[in-house]
Design a protein around this motif. Sequence first.
Motif, mmCIF file in Angstrom:
data_model
loop_
_atom_site.group_PDB
_atom_site.id
_atom_site.type_symbol
_atom_site.label_atom_id
_atom_site.label_comp_id
_atom_site.label_asym_id
_atom_site.label_seq_id
_atom_site.Cartn_x
_atom_site.Cartn_y
_atom_site.Cartn_z
ATOM 1 N N SER A 1 13.895 51.891 19.764
ATOM 2 C CA SER A 1 12.993 51.522 20.851
ATOM 3 C C SER A 1 11.562 51.697 20.377
ATOM 4 O O SER A 1 11.288 52.424 19.421
ATOM 5 C CB SER A 1 13.250 52.392 22.087
ATOM 6 N N LYS A 2 10.646 51.036 21.053
ATOM 7 C CA LYS A 2 9.236 51.190 20.721
ATOM 8 C C LYS A 2 8.393 50.861 21.939
ATOM 9 O O LYS A 2 8.838 50.173 22.866
ATOM 10 C CB LYS A 2 8.845 50.300 19.539
ATOM 11 N N ILE A 3 7.181 51.387 21.930
ATOM 12 C CA ILE A 3 6.228 51.113 22.998
ATOM 13 C C ILE A 3 4.929 50.647 22.362
ATOM 14 O O ILE A 3 4.472 51.208 21.362
ATOM 15 C CB ILE A 3 6.008 52.355 23.888
ATOM 16 N N GLU A 4 4.368 49.586 22.909
ATOM 17 C CA GLU A 4 3.142 49.007 22.374
ATOM 18 C C GLU A 4 2.146 48.798 23.508
ATOM 19 O O GLU A 4 2.530 48.580 24.664
ATOM 20 C CB GLU A 4 3.436 47.668 21.687
ATOM 21 N N GLY B 1 -0.738 44.278 28.144
ATOM 22 C CA GLY B 1 -0.284 45.399 28.952
ATOM 23 C C GLY B 1 0.510 46.385 28.120
ATOM 24 O O GLY B 1 0.379 46.462 26.897
ATOM 25 N N ILE B 2 1.340 47.164 28.797
ATOM 26 C CA ILE B 2 2.222 48.122 28.138
ATOM 27 C C ILE B 2 3.573 47.446 27.937
ATOM 28 O O ILE B 2 4.179 46.960 28.892
ATOM 29 C CB ILE B 2 2.385 49.396 28.985
ATOM 30 N N VAL B 3 4.038 47.411 26.704
ATOM 31 C CA VAL B 3 5.297 46.738 26.380
ATOM 32 C C VAL B 3 6.296 47.785 25.894
ATOM 33 O O VAL B 3 6.075 48.439 24.872
ATOM 34 C CB VAL B 3 5.100 45.653 25.302
ATOM 35 N N LEU B 4 7.372 47.949 26.637
ATOM 36 C CA LEU B 4 8.461 48.843 26.249
ATOM 37 C C LEU B 4 9.656 47.985 25.867
ATOM 38 O O LEU B 4 10.120 47.164 26.661
ATOM 39 C CB LEU B 4 8.832 49.772 27.405
ATOM 40 N N SER B 5 10.142 48.157 24.652
ATOM 41 C CA SER B 5 11.259 47.333 24.194
ATOM 42 C C SER B 5 12.356 48.213 23.611
ATOM 43 O O SER B 5 12.094 49.213 22.945
ATOM 44 C CB SER B 5 10.792 46.311 23.151
ATOM 45 N N LYS C 1 -2.399 50.005 40.311
ATOM 46 C CA LYS C 1 -1.387 49.046 40.726
ATOM 47 C C LYS C 1 -0.666 48.528 39.490
ATOM 48 O O LYS C 1 -1.284 48.261 38.463
ATOM 49 C CB LYS C 1 -2.021 47.877 41.487
ATOM 50 N N ILE C 2 0.660 48.408 39.607
ATOM 51 C CA ILE C 2 1.470 47.887 38.510
ATOM 52 C C ILE C 2 1.679 46.394 38.711
ATOM 53 O O ILE C 2 2.139 45.963 39.768
ATOM 54 C CB ILE C 2 2.832 48.596 38.445
ATOM 55 N N VAL C 3 1.322 45.626 37.712
ATOM 56 C CA VAL C 3 1.546 44.179 37.741
ATOM 57 C C VAL C 3 2.615 43.862 36.698
ATOM 58 O O VAL C 3 2.386 43.992 35.497
ATOM 59 C CB VAL C 3 0.249 43.407 37.442
ATOM 60 N N SER C 4 3.787 43.469 37.172
ATOM 61 C CA SER C 4 4.893 43.153 36.269
ATOM 62 C C SER C 4 4.688 41.767 35.671
ATOM 63 O O SER C 4 4.472 40.793 36.392
ATOM 64 C CB SER C 4 6.220 43.209 37.028
ATOM 65 N N ARG C 5 4.754 41.675 34.360
ATOM 66 C CA ARG C 5 4.531 40.395 33.689
ATOM 67 C C ARG C 5 5.789 39.839 33.035
ATOM 68 O O ARG C 5 5.940 38.637 32.905
ATOM 69 C CB ARG C 5 3.423 40.555 32.642
ATOM 70 N N GLU C 6 6.679 40.706 32.616
ATOM 71 C CA GLU C 6 7.902 40.216 31.978
ATOM 72 C C GLU C 6 8.976 41.292 32.043
ATOM 73 O O GLU C 6 8.723 42.460 31.748
ATOM 74 C CB GLU C 6 7.633 39.850 30.514
ATOM 75 N N ASN C 7 10.169 40.906 32.473
ATOM 76 C CA ASN C 7 11.337 41.781 32.447
ATOM 77 C C ASN C 7 12.500 40.956 31.911
ATOM 78 O O ASN C 7 12.939 40.008 32.550
ATOM 79 C CB ASN C 7 11.672 42.299 33.859
ATOM 80 N N ASP C 8 12.973 41.307 30.758
ATOM 81 C CA ASP C 8 13.981 40.475 30.118
ATOM 82 C C ASP C 8 15.076 41.350 29.522
ATOM 83 O O ASP C 8 14.793 42.347 28.851
ATOM 84 C CB ASP C 8 13.337 39.619 29.021
ATOM 85 N N LEU D 1 16.213 44.828 25.485
ATOM 86 C CA LEU D 1 15.494 44.945 26.758
ATOM 87 C C LEU D 1 14.001 44.957 26.475
ATOM 88 O O LEU D 1 13.535 45.656 25.567
ATOM 89 C CB LEU D 1 15.905 46.238 27.472
ATOM 90 N N LYS D 2 13.247 44.182 27.252
ATOM 91 C CA LYS D 2 11.799 44.137 27.083
ATOM 92 C C LYS D 2 11.132 44.161 28.453
ATOM 93 O O LYS D 2 11.460 43.364 29.324
ATOM 94 C CB LYS D 2 11.377 42.884 26.314
ATOM 95 N N ILE D 3 10.214 45.103 28.617
ATOM 96 C CA ILE D 3 9.475 45.246 29.875
ATOM 97 C C ILE D 3 7.989 45.193 29.556
ATOM 98 O O ILE D 3 7.499 45.954 28.723
ATOM 99 C CB ILE D 3 9.799 46.586 30.560
ATOM 100 N N THR D 4 7.283 44.303 30.211
ATOM 101 C CA THR D 4 5.835 44.204 30.042
ATOM 102 C C THR D 4 5.174 44.355 31.401
ATOM 103 O O THR D 4 5.520 43.647 32.349
ATOM 104 C CB THR D 4 5.432 42.855 29.427
#
Length: 683
Positions: free
Chosen positions: A297-300, A305-309, A361-368, A347-350
Amino acid sequence: MKDDSPFGKLTEDLLIEIFIRVPITNWEQISCVRKQWSNLFRGECLWLAALNRAYPLASNTKSWIGPIRQGLSKRRYVALYISRNILGVDTDIDEMLGHIYLFLKDQLQLSTMPASGVLHGTLIDQLIVCGKSKEEAGELATTIWLTLLDNLEDTKHTFTVLKSIAQEYDGFLPYPYSRPIKVQWKVFEKLFVDFLLLSTLFFFFLEMALMKVMTILVLFVSVSSTLAQSNNGGHISILVSETGLEFAKDYLIKKVITTTLPLQLPDIENKVKIPLIGKVRMGLSNIQIEAVHVQSSKIETGKDGIVLSVSGATANLSMDWSYTYRASFFEISDHGDASVEVKGMDLKITAALVNDNGSLKIVSRENDCTVENIDIHINGGASWLYQGVVDAFQKMIISTVEKTVSIKIVEKMKKLDSFLQSLPKQRKIDDSAAVNLTFTGNPVLGNSSVEVDINGLFLPKGDDIKVSGSRSSSFFGGVKRMVTISVEEEVFNSATLVYFNAKVMRLVIGETKNGSILSTSDWKLILPELYKHYPDNKMVFNMSVTSPPAVKITENGIDATIQLEIAIDVQDSGEVLSVARISSVLNVACSEEITKNNLTGSLRLKDFNATMKMSKIGEFQSNYVQAATSRILEALFLPYVNTRLKRGFPLPIPGDFTINNIKIVYVRSGISVCTDIGTGTNH
C-alpha cells in the motif's frame, strides 16, 4: 373468567419460587404469558425473593449516603448483576458500583444530558463519601465509564451522546470534574472506529493534543490561558510528514479491516445451461468477506488530493450455494457451502480536503476497486456443479465484491465528512475565554506531507467567530518527526490580552508555600518601618498585573515582560489597611519539559526593577524596596505560579497509541512541538 389450568391453581408465592429458579434471560418472555405473571414481575415480592436467592449476602448490605442511592429490590438485583457479570466484581459489598453504573447509564439516555465532567464528579463524590480514597475512586469511576462506553448500543442517540462528550472541553476543570484521559480517548475511539481517511489523525491532534499542548504552553506565560485580536489568519500550523502519513496509512488500513469485517455481500441468483442436464437455477447466499490481506500500500499527496492505494490484496469469502432444476416430472435441488479466494484486489481512493467556511470538508474524487481473479472451492454437490458455479457466478462475484467495497468506502467518507462539519468552530476554555478553531485557507498538500492551519487565537467568551480564508506563513523547527505543531508568538500575546481585560490576573497571598501565616515580624529586617508601625501583625500581599504581559519568542526560548503592582496590606484591630504599594517590571524566562507523559513548566526570574509607588509608613530607601520586591517574587509569587505549572497536564495518548521523541524547538517569533507516534505493539 375462571382459570382452570394447572398454573391457575398455584399461589403467587409458589409462582415466585418457580420463576426465580428460571434463568433470567427467560424472564421477559415469562412476564408476557399472563397478566398475573406480568404483575408479579412489576411487584416488589418477586424481586426481593430473587435478590435473596441469587445474592444471599445482599441483606447484610447497609444503605449508604451520597447522591446515588440504593433503590428497591429490582434496582438492587440489576445492580448486583451488573457488578458481578459486567464489572467483574465478585463481592456483594460492591453493590454500589452497579448502582453507579445504572445511574451513569440513565443519565446518558436523557435527551438533555448533563456535562460529562459533572457526571464524573458525581461518581467520584459517591465513591469518596463511601470510604474510597481519591485514587481508588478515580480508578473505579474510570472503569465504570470505560465498561459502559464499551456496552453502549450502536444507535443514533449513542452517536449524538458520544459526539456531545467529545465536543466538551474540561482541561481546566478542577478535581474531580476533569474526565480521565482514558475516558476521553475511549469516546474518540468509538467515534472514529469506522473512519477511513487520514483526516482522522489530524483531529486526534487538533481536538486533543493541540488544544491541551497549546493551552499549557500559554500557561507558562500568563498563568492562565488564551485569545484573539484583529488578525484572522492562521496562527497554528500542523504538519504531518511522510513518516507520519505512512504511520497513519498503516494504522488506518489495519483499523478499517478489523472493524469492517466480516462484510456481508448481497445474495446472487442466476440461470445457467449445463450439458446433459439443461437449465439450472443457482443461488449464492450468506456471502461474507471474512478476511483481507494487504500485500502493499502507499499514500501520496499532490494537486489531486490525498491518494491512498492498495495493490495485490487478497480476500477470503464464505457463502452458501443452492440449485434447482427439473428432470422429467421431478424437481431436483441441493445445497451446501463454498469458499472463495479473491486475488489481485486493487483499491484506490482519492479525496481532497477543502476549507468550507472555517470547517474541513472532504471532497471525494475517485473511489475504485478492481479484482483480478477468484478461486472457488465447492464443498459437496454433483460433479458438474463446480464448472456450473464458475460459469454462472465468477464474473458476478467479482462485480459484487468491487461494487460493495466501493459503496462501503463512500459511506465511510460521507460519515467522516459529516463529523468534520459538525465540529465546533470555537471551544470554551473557562468563563473568560474561548479558542477559535476555524481553519484558515485550504490544507496544503506538499510532496509527501500535509499541512493544515487554524486560527488558534483565543477570544473573550461570547465573542463571535470571524472566519478567514487567508493563511499565514508557517514555520517548522527543522526537526524531523511524524507530526509538527507550530505556534506563532501572537497566540501567547493574545492570551495575556484577553485575561488582562477579564481582570483575572490578580493574586492574593496571605501565607507562605509551607502554609504558615505571613506576619510583619518575618519582614522586619527588610521592611523595618513596616514592623515598627505594625509589630507582629498579619499581612497580605495583593498582586495584580497592570498591563497585558508581553511575550517574546527567540531561538533561545520564551521570555515575557510582566508589569506587576504589589500592595502590602496589614490587619490591625480587625481592619485591613493598605500601607504600601510597589510597582515592578519583571523579565521572566519560561521553561518546559515532558515528565511521564505530562507537560510541565516553570517561570524563572531573569531581572526586575521596582519603585515605591505609595507608602503610609514613611519613605523607603531604594535598596530596601529592591530587597523587599526580590523576596516577594522569589519566596511567594514565583513558587505559587510554579506550583500550579508543575502539576502538569497529561498528554493525549489513546489506549493503543504512544507519543515519543517529543522535542520543543524555538524559532524567531514561534515555537514548534515535534513528536513521533507509535502503538503499544511497537515496544
